[in-house]
Design a protein around this motif. Structure first.
Motif, PDB file in Angstrom:
ATOM      1  N   UNK A 376       0.647  -1.162   0.081  1.00 44.90           N
ATOM      2  CA  UNK A 376      -0.202  -0.177   0.101  1.00 44.90           C
ATOM      3  C   UNK A 376       0.746   1.230  -0.052  1.00 44.90           C
ATOM      4  N   UNK A 377       2.034   1.370   0.737  1.00 48.12           N
ATOM      5  CA  UNK A 377       2.920   2.378   0.738  1.00 48.12           C
ATOM      6  C   UNK A 377       3.383   2.741  -0.388  1.00 48.12           C
ATOM      7  N   UNK A 378       3.572   1.764  -1.484  1.00 49.10           N
ATOM      8  CA  UNK A 378       4.104   1.939  -2.656  1.00 49.10           C
ATOM      9  C   UNK A 378       3.084   2.872  -3.472  1.00 49.10           C
ATOM     10  N   UNK A 379       1.799   2.604  -3.263  1.00 51.66           N
ATOM     11  CA  UNK A 379       0.809   3.073  -3.995  1.00 51.66           C
ATOM     12  C   UNK A 379       0.701   4.906  -3.506  1.00 51.66           C
ATOM     13  N   UNK A 380       0.829   5.021  -2.328  1.00 50.68           N
ATOM     14  CA  UNK A 380       0.828   6.331  -1.491  1.00 50.68           C
ATOM     15  C   UNK A 380       2.123   7.150  -1.780  1.00 50.68           C
ATOM     16  N   UNK A 381       3.214   6.784  -1.258  1.00 49.46           N
ATOM     17  CA  UNK A 381       4.633   7.336  -1.685  1.00 49.46           C
ATOM     18  C   UNK A 381       5.027   6.814  -2.882  1.00 49.46           C
ATOM     19  N   UNK A 382       5.522   7.746  -3.670  1.00 46.09           N
ATOM     20  CA  UNK A 382       5.998   7.106  -5.054  1.00 46.09           C
ATOM     21  C   UNK A 382       7.570   7.377  -5.109  1.00 46.09           C
ATOM     22  N   UNK A 383       8.200   6.249  -5.015  1.00 44.04           N
ATOM     23  CA  UNK A 383       9.485   6.376  -5.005  1.00 44.04           C
ATOM     24  C   UNK A 383      10.017   6.307  -6.370  1.00 44.04           C
ATOM     25  N   UNK A 384      11.199   6.804  -6.822  1.00 47.09           N
ATOM     26  CA  UNK A 384      11.673   6.817  -8.108  1.00 47.09           C
ATOM     27  C   UNK A 384      12.276   5.312  -8.607  1.00 47.09           C
ATOM     28  N   UNK A 385      12.744   4.883  -7.430  1.00 50.01           N
ATOM     29  CA  UNK A 385      13.630   3.450  -7.792  1.00 50.01           C
ATOM     30  C   UNK A 385      13.123   2.592  -6.931  1.00 50.01           C
ATOM     31  N   UNK A 386      13.169   1.078  -7.372  1.00 54.11           N
ATOM     32  CA  UNK A 386      12.863   0.179  -6.536  1.00 54.11           C
ATOM     33  C   UNK A 386      14.044  -0.982  -6.634  1.00 54.11           C
ATOM     34  N   UNK A 387      14.539  -1.103  -5.647  1.00 53.15           N
ATOM     35  CA  UNK A 387      15.626  -2.275  -5.670  1.00 53.15           C
ATOM     36  C   UNK A 387      15.002  -3.481  -5.630  1.00 53.15           C
ATOM     37  N   UNK A 388      15.148  -4.419  -6.439  1.00 56.30           N
ATOM     38  CA  UNK A 388      14.496  -5.808  -6.306  1.00 56.30           C
ATOM     39  C   UNK A 388      15.262  -6.662  -5.644  1.00 56.30           C
ATOM     40  N   UNK A 389      14.983  -6.603  -4.223  1.00 60.45           N
ATOM     41  CA  UNK A 389      16.063  -7.536  -3.629  1.00 60.45           C
ATOM     42  C   UNK A 389      15.659  -8.802  -3.553  1.00 60.45           C
TER      43      UNK A 389
END
Ligand code: JHZ
Ligand code: ZN
Length: 422
Positions: A376-389
């Motif tokens: 849900x947080x990803x929907x609310x705050x929009x980061x520029x990059x996601x590291x696929x850990x």
């Protein structure tokens, strides 16, 4: 003799777990690392996180790679946060295994399939659907409870000779015993295999799936090195091990799951129930040899590739931060915790880690204490990059985060080499 007493929570392994040779050569040293699944609440975070040396030795005698020490399993596995059923890819993988096994081994409704380290019952649920009886064994009480609630009968115990006797007495022999991603976690392989000998029916099948050393080396999957993973298997030492325990490998295969897995089919030696696929086995053994994996020099070059990934990750994150970019991660995986700790990342670098495991959400990842949040947080705050850990599930994670990508978000995939995907 291999020492088995834990002092300060661990013992050092000075002889090979398979052949007992003392010819062990260290080829990877990740320094002091926290336990990869030791998530903490914010209250506990004030306490110092316990770290243990994390290094891998190669046995010159039998080509078995293994951690230089063994951490007390009761510290790591009594309460376990990892849930197998969170990944659709893994559940599908188990469904295929169950279906194939049913066809290949002609299960009947009275047959028993036992899964060792059955986690939340993800794999056995698929076997259950084929109509056989199932029983899970897992030391994590929280997971055993979850499995039972979902209808998969489970006992909360470590697998050893004693547990095997109990199961045999109560449920009879097993037609199939599966060990999915647990064989690499076992310190005393002798006791584990004696347990198999006790429970397996005469014509029974013992199936192992574990991360494959070929992929570990080829794709620089150094982050799958953590204290839970005591052994890094090639087929070669597995053949040695099975011979020692009156068992024989009758088939094997390679699978993409978890960044590269080897599946090994085992039966009692000389049993003859299943024809031995000598061609398949020889081909795999030859490929291991041709890759130089039976030669210590191949291993001694490995660290340079690991350093390169670490340095590129650090530089990439620094450059993006300097440009004011917001970076988050997806997959609070054990491997991700190793990679991010090894790169020395903290909250200033990665704001949060998204994970769909409800039990991990609200906790802090080990070592650097980066918070774990729901998607849900990803929907609310929009980061520029996601590291696929959890890079081993990149495809599934990218599908789940199509919205993030649609808004211009980019992915950083660290393994096999650092790559940015828009
Ligand atoms: P994942 C585990 O390692 C633990 P880990 C263990 N030691 C082992 O041997 C290997 O597996 C094989 C999350 N996720 O599977 C779930 C989502 O949130 O790479 C997990 O926390 N959404 C037994 O922990 C993590 O990512 C998703 O859609 O390195 C994945 O962890 C998916 C696909 C995953 O294993
Ligand atoms: Zn050895």
């Amino acid at each position: 003799m291999i020492r088995r007493e834990f002092v300060d929570g661990y013992y050092e392994l000075d002889r090979c777990r398979v052949c007992e040779s003392a010819g062990l050569i260290k080829f990877l040293d990740l320094g002091q690392m926290p336990l990869a699944n030791s998530y903490v609440s914010s209250v506990d975070a004030a306490k110092e996180c316990v770290r243990y040396p994390l290094a891998i030795n190669y046995c010159k005698n039998c080509s078995m790679s293994q951690l230089s020490l063994v951490v007390d399993p009761s510290i790591m596995f009594k309460k376990y946060f990892y849930r197998s059923s969170i990944s659709r890819t893994f559940v599908k993988h188990c469904a295929e295994l169950a279906k194939n096994s049913l066809q290949r081994f002609n299960f009947s409704a009275s047959d028993l399939v036992v899964d060792i380290a059955s986690n939340d019952g993800a794999c056995l649920r698929e076997f259950q659907r084929t109509g056989v009886n199932v029983l899970g064994v897992d030391p994590a009480e929280n997971l055993a409870k979850m499995a039972i609630e979902s209808g998969v009968h489970t006992i909360a115990k470590f697998w050893n000779e004693e547990t095997a006797k109990e199961v045999r007495n109560e449920y009879g022999g097993a037609k199939m015993i599966t060990a999915m991603n647990v064989f690499a976690h076992v310190g005393d392989l002798g006791s584990f295999l004696k347990g198999i000998d006790i429970l397996l029916q005469d014509d029974g099948i013992f199936l192992i799936e574990c991360p494959y050393m070929v992929n570990f080396i080829k794709n620089t999957e150094f982050d799958t090195a953590y204290h839970e993973h005591l052994s890094y298997f090639l087929l070669k030492p597995i053949m040695v091990l099975m011979r020692k325990h009156e068992l024989e490998v009758f088939d094997a295969g390679l699978l993409d799951i978890h960044g590269g897995t080897i599946r090994i089919y085992v039966q009692r030696k000389g049993n003859g129930s299943n024809q031995i696929r000598h061609d398949v086995i020889e081909k795999l053994l030859d490929a291991e040899n041709d890759m130089g994996l039976c030669d210590v020099n191949t291993y001694l070059k490995y660290s340079d590739k690991v350093h390169k990934i670490r340095d590129t990750m650090i530089n990439t994150i620094q450059e993006l931060k300097a440009k004011g970019k917001v970076i988050a991660a997806y997959g609070a995986s054990a491997k991700g915790n190793i990679l991010s700790n090894y790169c020395g990342f903290g909250r200033d670098d990665i704001e949060y880690i998204v994970d769909d495991t409800p039990e991990k959400q609200g906790l802090l990842a080990p070592g650097h204490h980066i918070p774990i949040v729901s998607s849900k947080v990803l929907e609310e705050c929009h980061p520029d990059y996601l590291i696929l850990l959890a890079w081993n599930f990149s495809k599934e994670l990218m599908e789940k985060t199509a919205g993030f990508r649609g808004r211009g978000g980019k992915y950083i995939i660290p393994i096999p080499e650092v790559k940015i995907v828009s």
